[in-house]
Design an enzyme around this catalytic site. Structure first.
Site, PDB file in Angstrom:
ATOM      1  N   ALA A  47       0.833  -1.206   0.000  1.00 15.19           N
ATOM      2  CA  ALA A  47       0.000   0.000   0.000  1.00 15.19           C
ATOM      3  C   ALA A  47       0.866   1.253   0.000  1.00 15.19           C
ATOM      4  CB  ALA A  47      -0.938  -0.005   1.206  1.00 15.19           C
ATOM      5  N   GLU A  48       1.881   1.303   0.869  1.00 16.27           N
ATOM      6  CA  GLU A  48       2.878   2.379   0.837  1.00 16.27           C
ATOM      7  C   GLU A  48       4.251   1.842   1.201  1.00 16.27           C
ATOM      8  OE1 GLU A  48      -0.566   5.142   0.781  1.00 16.27           O
ATOM      9  OE2 GLU A  48      -0.139   3.496   2.166  1.00 16.27           O
ATOM     10  N   THR A  49       5.248   2.468   0.617  1.00 11.38           N
ATOM     11  CA  THR A  49       6.636   2.259   1.008  1.00 11.38           C
ATOM     12  C   THR A  49       7.208   3.596   1.448  1.00 11.38           C
ATOM     13  OG1 THR A  49       6.975   0.358  -0.447  1.00 11.38           O
ATOM     14  CG2 THR A  49       8.935   1.578   0.223  1.00 11.38           C
TER      15      THR A  49
END
Length: 264
Positions: A47-49
Site C-alpha cells: 500500500a505504501e513504502t
C-alpha cells in the site's frame, strides 16, 4: 543509482504478523530521484513504502504507493519509527519527520508507538451522483477533505459487508472514500474501511491518515476527545486516538516481518 540499501516490511497497527497494514521501509543514504523512489514503491507493491534519510536532526520521509506519491501516510510512518528504534538506527525518545504534510513526530508509550499528526477535518458536501451506487448502500452522511470523501452508513454490519464497485469509485477525485459507522462493541467507538483506487489501492487494510479525519468526525458526534477504533478490513487493525487542538495522536503497534537488501 542507490544500491545495497536496507529495506524492511513491517505490519503496522497490529501486534501480530500478517495482520494490520504492511508497509515497506527503505533506509536511503541521501537525496535520490523521485523516479527511483517511485520504482521502489512499485517493486515493493505494498500500500505504501516509506523512504527516509537523516538530515540535520530530522528524517526526510516520503511515501509511495505502487502508482503514486501520497501527501500523508500513518501506517508507513509508524513502520518507519518502529524500524528506526528496533534496528538500532536511533534511540531518541522522539523522532521527527519532515514530510509533505509538515513535521510529524513519533514517541513511545510502552509497546505502542504514538504519532503526532495534523487533523484533516471534512466538510459536508453533496455526494457524487454515482457514489451511493458504487457503495451499494444508503448513505447517512457525506463529507470531503483535501484527500478523501468520508461516508457514514447505518451500522457496523453494513461497513463489514461492503463490496464496492471499483470501476465507479475510480471516478472520484482524490484518493477515494472512507466508510464509517459506530461500533457494535462498547469498548470500541467506531469502525471503518478505506477504499483508495485513486492511488492504486482498492482497499487499504489500516489507514492512519484516514483517522486524521475520522477522529474529528466522531469527536463532533460522540462529544469526546479519545477513541478506540477498528479498521475492519480482512487483515484488520487497532488504533487509539486522542485529539489535542488541531493535532491528533494516533497510537498503534508494529511487527517486522521481512528484512533484506535492495541491491539495485
Amino acid at each position: 543509482m542507490p544500491s545495497n540499501l536496507a529495506i524492511y516490511t513491517v505490519d503496522a497497527f497490529t501486534n501480530e504478523a500478517f495482520k494490520g497494514n504492511p508497509a515497506g521501509v527503505c533506509m536511503v543514504e541521501g537525496a535520490v530521484s523521485e523516479e527511483w523512489m517511485q520504482n521502489v514503491g512499485a517493486e515493493m507493491n505494498l500500500a505504501e513504502t516509506a523512504l527516509l534519510h537523516k538530515v540535520d536532526g530530522y528524517y526526510s520521509l516520503r511515501w509511495f504507493t505502487p502508482q503514486a506519491e501520497v501527501d500523508l501516510c500513518g501506517h508507513a510512518t509508524l513502520a518507519s519509527a518502529h524500524i528506526l528504534w528496533t534496528e538500532g538506527y536511533d534511540s531518541a525518545a522522539e523522532l521527527r519527520f519532515m514530510t509533505k504534510s509538515g513535521v510529524l513526530t513519533a514517541s513511545r508509550s510502552g509497546d505502542w508507538i504514538v504519532l503526532d499528526f495534523p487533523l484533516e477535518r471534512d466538510n459536508a458536501c453533496e455526494a457524487p451522483g454515482f457514489l451511493e451506487e458504487a457503495l451499494g448502500v444508503p448513505l447517512k452522511y457525506v463529507g470531503r477533505n483535501r484527500m478523501d470523501y468520508i461516508v457514514e452508513v447505518e451500522n457496523q454490519e453494513v461497513v463489514k459487508s461492503l463490496k464496492p464497485k471499483m470501476e465507479l469509485l475510480r471516478r472520484l477525485e482524490g484518493r477515494g472514500v472512507i466508510v464509517t459507522s459506530r461500533a457494535n462493541d462498547k469498548a470500541v467507538d467506531f469502525v471503518s474501511r478505506c477504499f483508495f483506487p485513486g492511488v492504486g489501492i482498492d482497499e487499504d487494510p489500516v489507514t492512519g491518515s484516514a483517522h486524521c479525519c475520522l477522529g474529528p468526525y466522531w469527536q463532533k458526534r460522540l462529544h469526546k476527545d479519545e477513541f478506540s477504533a477498528l479498521q475492519i478490513s480482512k487483515r484488520g487493525g487497532v488504533l487509539k486516538l486522542k485529539i489535542e487542538g488541531e493535532r491528533i495522536r494516533i497510537s498503534g503497534q508494529a511487527v517486522t516481518t521481512l528484512k533484506g537488501r535492495l541491491i539495485s
